[in-house]
Scaffold this active site. Sequence first.
Site, PDB file in Angstrom:
ATOM      1  CB  VAL A  64      -0.686   0.125   1.248  1.00  0.00           C
ATOM      2  CG1 VAL A  64      -1.994  -1.346   1.025  1.00  0.00           C
ATOM      3  CG2 VAL A  64      -0.266   0.091   2.567  1.00  0.00           C
ATOM      4  N   GLY A  65       2.131   1.142   0.086  1.00  0.00           N
ATOM      5  CA  GLY A  65       3.073   2.268  -0.002  1.00  0.00           C
ATOM      6  C   GLY A  65       4.504   1.826  -0.110  1.00  0.00           C
ATOM      7  N   GLY A  68       8.673   3.581  -0.814  1.00  0.00           N
ATOM      8  CA  GLY A  68       9.584   4.712  -0.723  1.00  0.00           C
ATOM      9  C   GLY A  68      11.060   4.480  -0.509  1.00  0.00           C
ATOM     10  CB  SER A  69      14.028   6.536   0.145  1.00  0.00           C
ATOM     11  OG  SER A  69      13.181   7.389   1.283  1.00  0.00           O
ATOM     12  CG  PHE A  70       9.818   4.303   3.834  1.00  0.00           C
ATOM     13  CD1 PHE A  70       9.404   3.063   4.094  1.00  0.00           C
ATOM     14  CD2 PHE A  70       9.161   5.354   3.124  1.00  0.00           C
ATOM     15  CE1 PHE A  70       7.857   2.963   3.575  1.00  0.00           C
ATOM     16  CE2 PHE A  70       8.185   5.257   2.815  1.00  0.00           C
ATOM     17  CZ  PHE A  70       7.229   3.918   2.794  1.00  0.00           C
ATOM     18  N   GLY A  71      11.463   1.967   2.286  1.00  0.00           N
ATOM     19  CA  GLY A  71      11.170   0.670   2.477  1.00  0.00           C
ATOM     20  C   GLY A  71       9.698   0.444   1.855  1.00  0.00           C
ATOM     21  CB  VAL A 129       3.673   0.688   3.898  1.00  0.00           C
ATOM     22  CG1 VAL A 129       2.432   0.346   5.034  1.00  0.00           C
ATOM     23  CG2 VAL A 129       4.714   1.641   4.656  1.00  0.00           C
ATOM     24  CG  ASP A 135       8.878  13.394   4.756  1.00  0.00           C
ATOM     25  OD1 ASP A 135       8.699  14.364   3.977  1.00  0.00           O
ATOM     26  OD2 ASP A 135       8.746  12.171   4.606  1.00  0.00           O
TER      27      ASP A 135
END
Length: 357
Positions: free
Chosen positions: A16-17, A19-22, A24, A134
Amino acid sequence: MSLVGYQRFSVIGRVVGSGSFGVVFQAKVREKGQTVAIKKVFQDDRFENREVEILCLLDHENCMPLKHAFNFLEGEEYLFYNLELEFFSENIHRVIAHYANYRQTLPLIYVKLYMFQTLRGLAYLHSMGICHRDIKPPNLLIDPASQHLKIGDFGSAKLLTNDKPSISYICSRYYRAPELLIGATDYTCSIDMWSAGVILGELLIGTPFFKGENGTEQLVEIIKVLGTPTKDQVFAMNDYYVNFQFPKIDPNDWGNVFHEKYSPIVSLEAVDLISQLLVYFPYQRMKPFEALGHPFFDEIKFGTNLPNGKLFPNLFNFQKKEFDYGKRWIRKILPNSKIIVLCYEHICSWEPNFPVC
């Protein structure tokens, strides 16, 4: 926080999501069948996970709490943290996009409702010295049934201290405060308030307020509205900044700004609020509790129902920490009847140290 494993979940669902973080993804808890979100992030075992540390501190109506966390090795080399969070199916970015697809802007009552909850969440975070760093529409999560909003994604959040500098390359570009764009490392929680002001503008016009292709262009877009910053303003944002080669532009009138951006729902109160959030001097930006007391929110303080007839989410169940932090502005935030009720409920338990009734 509990350490659990994937055996806790009966279903590991769709992404469901990302980005650079990983990444979700959606999952279902085996015991109760509850739908949750799992955020999978890489963890360098040489460092503590700041996001987990901050999430463990949070207990607020408008901030996403951590339910559980567990880590595991993928292969023999990479350590990942898995954060189990509440699942919210919508966010402000998707809501704005939905209305934009129909060439419409969000009804003003929802703008007020979303911004009030965002500011209340920021007031709580800032009272603890936590800067989110953020704040942007995808990180403002919404339960579409109740319109309850929670601030999510604390991967960039930090407990700011005076003795430790912070990186300036932080916050998504469209929502990045001007001091970050000129390399400040000693900024304050006021960078979140800049982001909140930009989001207010986006909710009103239906598209990102400042849209630079890179950091330099982003600053130029800001200058087109606020005008060229003075040396005093630059010094206040970053006292180490020596490059004053900015285009010479006069500040634009906020009424003209919204007229040029074709916003059909802008009001004098909205213009006044955004003009006190989007300012160069960081210390002059409204504090979150101060903003909550702004007349822009008067309508929702006395209303109890959404346009579809459903009740508002609870907006006034303030905690002691919030009362103590925001006591200068509390009279402007709460309707008189709610002040009396809250006084009666809370004095019995923790006796606030200021006269509110």
